[in-house]
Design a protein around this motif. Structure first.
Motif, PDB file in Angstrom:
ATOM      1  N   ILE A  93       2.456   6.479  -1.283  1.00  0.00           N
ATOM      2  CA  ILE A  93       2.372   7.742  -0.545  1.00  0.00           C
ATOM      3  C   ILE A  93       3.686   8.494  -0.726  1.00  0.00           C
ATOM      4  N   CYS A  94       3.584   9.799  -0.930  1.00  0.00           N
ATOM      5  CA  CYS A  94       4.788  10.603  -1.091  1.00  0.00           C
ATOM      6  C   CYS A  94       4.565  11.986  -0.485  1.00  0.00           C
ATOM      7  N   PHE A  95       5.581  12.476   0.207  1.00  0.00           N
ATOM      8  CA  PHE A  95       5.570  13.849   0.727  1.00  0.00           C
ATOM      9  C   PHE A  95       7.016  14.322   0.806  1.00  0.00           C
ATOM     10  N   GLY A  96       7.613  14.498  -0.364  1.00  0.00           N
ATOM     11  CA  GLY A  96       9.020  14.882  -0.432  1.00  0.00           C
ATOM     12  C   GLY A  96       9.881  13.841   0.243  1.00  0.00           C
ATOM     13  N   ASP A  97      10.772  14.296   1.148  1.00  0.00           N
ATOM     14  CA  ASP A  97      11.625  13.376   1.894  1.00  0.00           C
ATOM     15  C   ASP A  97      11.222  13.314   3.361  1.00  0.00           C
ATOM     16  N   ARG A  98       9.973  13.678   3.686  1.00  0.00           N
ATOM     17  CA  ARG A  98       9.564  13.841   5.076  1.00  0.00           C
ATOM     18  C   ARG A  98       8.919  12.602   5.692  1.00  0.00           C
ATOM     19  N   LEU A  99       8.553  11.630   4.902  1.00  0.00           N
ATOM     20  CA  LEU A  99       7.857  10.469   5.448  1.00  0.00           C
ATOM     21  C   LEU A  99       8.810   9.547   6.174  1.00  0.00           C
ATOM     22  N   GLY A 100       8.393   9.064   7.338  1.00  0.00           N
ATOM     23  CA  GLY A 100       9.180   8.100   8.086  1.00  0.00           C
ATOM     24  C   GLY A 100       8.786   6.682   7.730  1.00  0.00           C
ATOM     25  N   ALA A 101       8.753   5.806   8.724  1.00  0.00           N
ATOM     26  CA  ALA A 101       8.438   4.401   8.471  1.00  0.00           C
ATOM     27  C   ALA A 101       6.955   4.179   8.219  1.00  0.00           C
ATOM     28  N   LEU A 102       6.103   5.154   8.545  1.00  0.00           N
ATOM     29  CA  LEU A 102       4.658   5.061   8.336  1.00  0.00           C
ATOM     30  C   LEU A 102       4.030   3.876   9.073  1.00  0.00           C
ATOM     31  N   LEU A 103       4.573   3.543  10.248  1.00  0.00           N
ATOM     32  CA  LEU A 103       4.033   2.422  11.016  1.00  0.00           C
ATOM     33  C   LEU A 103       2.597   2.690  11.440  1.00  0.00           C
ATOM     34  N   ASP A 104       2.306   3.940  11.818  1.00  0.00           N
ATOM     35  CA  ASP A 104       0.939   4.274  12.220  1.00  0.00           C
ATOM     36  C   ASP A 104      -0.027   4.171  11.049  1.00  0.00           C
ATOM     37  N   THR A 105       0.433   4.558   9.864  1.00  0.00           N
ATOM     38  CA  THR A 105      -0.420   4.457   8.678  1.00  0.00           C
ATOM     39  C   THR A 105      -0.687   3.005   8.334  1.00  0.00           C
ATOM     40  N   MET A 106       0.338   2.154   8.415  1.00  0.00           N
ATOM     41  CA  MET A 106       0.137   0.733   8.142  1.00  0.00           C
ATOM     42  C   MET A 106      -0.812   0.108   9.151  1.00  0.00           C
ATOM     43  N   LYS A 107      -0.704   0.518  10.417  1.00  0.00           N
ATOM     44  CA  LYS A 107      -1.619   0.009  11.433  1.00  0.00           C
ATOM     45  C   LYS A 107      -3.045   0.451  11.140  1.00  0.00           C
ATOM     46  N   ALA A 108      -3.210   1.708  10.723  1.00  0.00           N
ATOM     47  CA  ALA A 108      -4.540   2.219  10.403  1.00  0.00           C
ATOM     48  C   ALA A 108      -5.145   1.461   9.226  1.00  0.00           C
ATOM     49  N   ILE A 109      -4.314   1.107   8.253  1.00  0.00           N
ATOM     50  CA  ILE A 109      -4.798   0.327   7.106  1.00  0.00           C
ATOM     51  C   ILE A 109      -5.215  -1.074   7.562  1.00  0.00           C
ATOM     52  N   ARG A 118       3.556  -6.224   1.979  1.00  0.00           N
ATOM     53  CA  ARG A 118       4.956  -5.801   2.034  1.00  0.00           C
ATOM     54  C   ARG A 118       5.046  -4.355   1.604  1.00  0.00           C
ATOM     55  N   GLY A 119       6.006  -3.636   2.095  1.00  0.00           N
ATOM     56  CA  GLY A 119       6.205  -2.249   1.710  1.00  0.00           C
ATOM     57  C   GLY A 119       7.617  -2.022   1.214  1.00  0.00           C
ATOM     58  N   VAL A 120       7.768  -1.142   0.253  1.00  0.00           N
ATOM     59  CA  VAL A 120       9.089  -0.797  -0.273  1.00  0.00           C
ATOM     60  C   VAL A 120       9.221   0.719  -0.355  1.00  0.00           C
ATOM     61  N   VAL A 121      10.451   1.186  -0.323  1.00  0.00           N
ATOM     62  CA  VAL A 121      10.747   2.610  -0.453  1.00  0.00           C
ATOM     63  C   VAL A 121      11.572   2.810  -1.711  1.00  0.00           C
ATOM     64  N   LYS A 132       5.564   2.491  -0.972  1.00  0.00           N
ATOM     65  CA  LYS A 132       4.566   1.683  -1.664  1.00  0.00           C
ATOM     66  C   LYS A 132       4.232   0.448  -0.841  1.00  0.00           C
ATOM     67  N   PHE A 133       2.947   0.097  -0.831  1.00  0.00           N
ATOM     68  CA  PHE A 133       2.481  -1.079  -0.113  1.00  0.00           C
ATOM     69  C   PHE A 133       1.597  -1.914  -1.033  1.00  0.00           C
ATOM     70  N   LEU A 134       1.661  -3.210  -0.852  1.00  0.00           N
ATOM     71  CA  LEU A 134       0.679  -4.097  -1.471  1.00  0.00           C
ATOM     72  C   LEU A 134      -0.369  -4.413  -0.420  1.00  0.00           C
ATOM     73  N   VAL A 135      -1.620  -4.186  -0.745  1.00  0.00           N
ATOM     74  CA  VAL A 135      -2.703  -4.334   0.223  1.00  0.00           C
ATOM     75  C   VAL A 135      -3.719  -5.347  -0.293  1.00  0.00           C
ATOM     76  N   THR A 156      -8.228   7.684   5.166  1.00  0.00           N
ATOM     77  CA  THR A 156      -7.430   7.285   6.330  1.00  0.00           C
ATOM     78  C   THR A 156      -5.983   7.727   6.178  1.00  0.00           C
ATOM     79  N   ILE A 157      -5.417   7.526   4.996  1.00  0.00           N
ATOM     80  CA  ILE A 157      -4.033   7.916   4.747  1.00  0.00           C
ATOM     81  C   ILE A 157      -3.881   9.432   4.844  1.00  0.00           C
ATOM     82  N   ILE A 158      -4.814  10.175   4.243  1.00  0.00           N
ATOM     83  CA  ILE A 158      -4.737  11.633   4.292  1.00  0.00           C
ATOM     84  C   ILE A 158      -4.906  12.123   5.730  1.00  0.00           C
ATOM     85  N   HIS A 159      -5.798  11.497   6.487  1.00  0.00           N
ATOM     86  CA  HIS A 159      -5.992  11.880   7.883  1.00  0.00           C
ATOM     87  C   HIS A 159      -4.699  11.684   8.676  1.00  0.00           C
TER      88      HIS A 159
END
Length: 282
Positions: A93-109, A118-121, A132-135, A156-159
């Motif tokens: 997932i990428c949106f310039g430099d605006r993305l935070g920890a994406l905890l809500d997105t990981m929970k939704a996944i 695991r996730g890396v930046v 990036k996440f391995l799912v 889900t990610i786009i939402h």
């Protein structure tokens, strides 16, 4: 060929509701993209594989994210790679430099019945960061193979992007139905659609670029399945208003013949343009 659920794909709201309800039901039994899948023997192996993946940033030269200039609005991108790793699905997932920890997105996944191993930046310049996440699936610890679930991950990610970064609404196709402001311009499907087939070893590489819309992956998969073509693996990329998808396909275990390439290309081009034609006819 993986089964594709029959539903009304031309109405974005109905599809998103249907896709959302999919997460609470048992996953449909379908033929996977990949016939043989090696399961990871331990978590440490997955960690080493992830480190090896993240360190090879040059592998992203296939171009799923464009560099963002400081005076330009960043373009939201979502890449779901079911091809590169034999054991897990890679989500980027990428949106310039605006993305935070994406905890809500990981929970939704995770709520979709998936493990986020695991996730890396990775940082590319001062204004571009990629998450990036391995799912893997919780029920078997294998990569995601079902096209309905792959599309549900994407939606889900786009939402979540629309909810936590409402400024992305004007740059995403789903912004018209679920964002605070619809895209300022709509892509002409005829102009935006590009389809090509190239030989890639013993398989064929089908590349589809078109205007994004909810359920697009299921539409493409249905056309491929109706052509008796088998999908080995795929990369699903959403780049702003444009979808850029790749499918490694075979016909009876071999690359497609020129005549079958032409049939598949014409079928996809007709079907991807048809929804807009049907809506205009009323």
């Amino acid at each position: 060929m993986a089964a594709v659920t029959a539903c009304s794909l031309s109405k974005s709201t109905a599809l998103f509701v249907a896709a959302s309800s999919f997460s609470s039901s048992k996953l449909p039994v379908s033929r996977p993209f990949v016939v043989a899948i090696k399961t990871s023997s331990s978590f440490s192996l997955q960690e080493r594989r992830l480190c090896r993946f993240s360190s090879s940033s040059s592998s992203s030269s296939q171009g799923f994210v464009s560099e963002t200039k400081e005076d330009e609005e960043p373009k939201p991108t979502v890449n779901i790679d079911e091809h590169s790793d034999p054991d897990a699905t890679i989500v980027e997932i990428c949106f310039g430099d605006r993305l935070g920890a994406l905890l809500d997105t990981m929970k939704a996944i995770k709520d979709l019945g998936l493990n986020v191993v695991r996730g890396v930046v990775t940082t590319e310049g001062p204004n571009l960061r990629k998450k990036k996440f391995l799912v893997t699936r919780m029920d078997n610890n294998k990569k995601v193979e079902n096209p309905e679930l792959l599309e549900l991950i994407r939606l889900t990610i786009i939402h979540n992007l629309l909810e936590y970064h409402p400024e992305s609404s004007e740059q995403l196709a789903l912004g018209e139905a679920f964002g605070i402001k619809p895209p300022a311009k709509k892509l002409d499907v005829d102009v935006a659609t590009h389809i090509s087939v190239a030989r890639d070893g013993s398989r064929s590489l089908l590349s589809v670029e078109t205007a994004d819309r909810p359920g697009l992956l299921l539409e493409i998969m249905k056309v491929i399945s109706d052509s008796s073509v088998y999908v080995d693996s795929a990369e699903i990329d959403t780049e702003g208003l444009v979808a850029k998808d790749k499918f490694w396909v075979t016909y009876h275990g071999e690359a497609l013949s020129p005549s079958l390439e032409e049939v598949l290309t014409n079928s996809l081009r007709y079907y991807l343009r048809r929804p807009e034609t049907e809506e205009d006819s009323y």
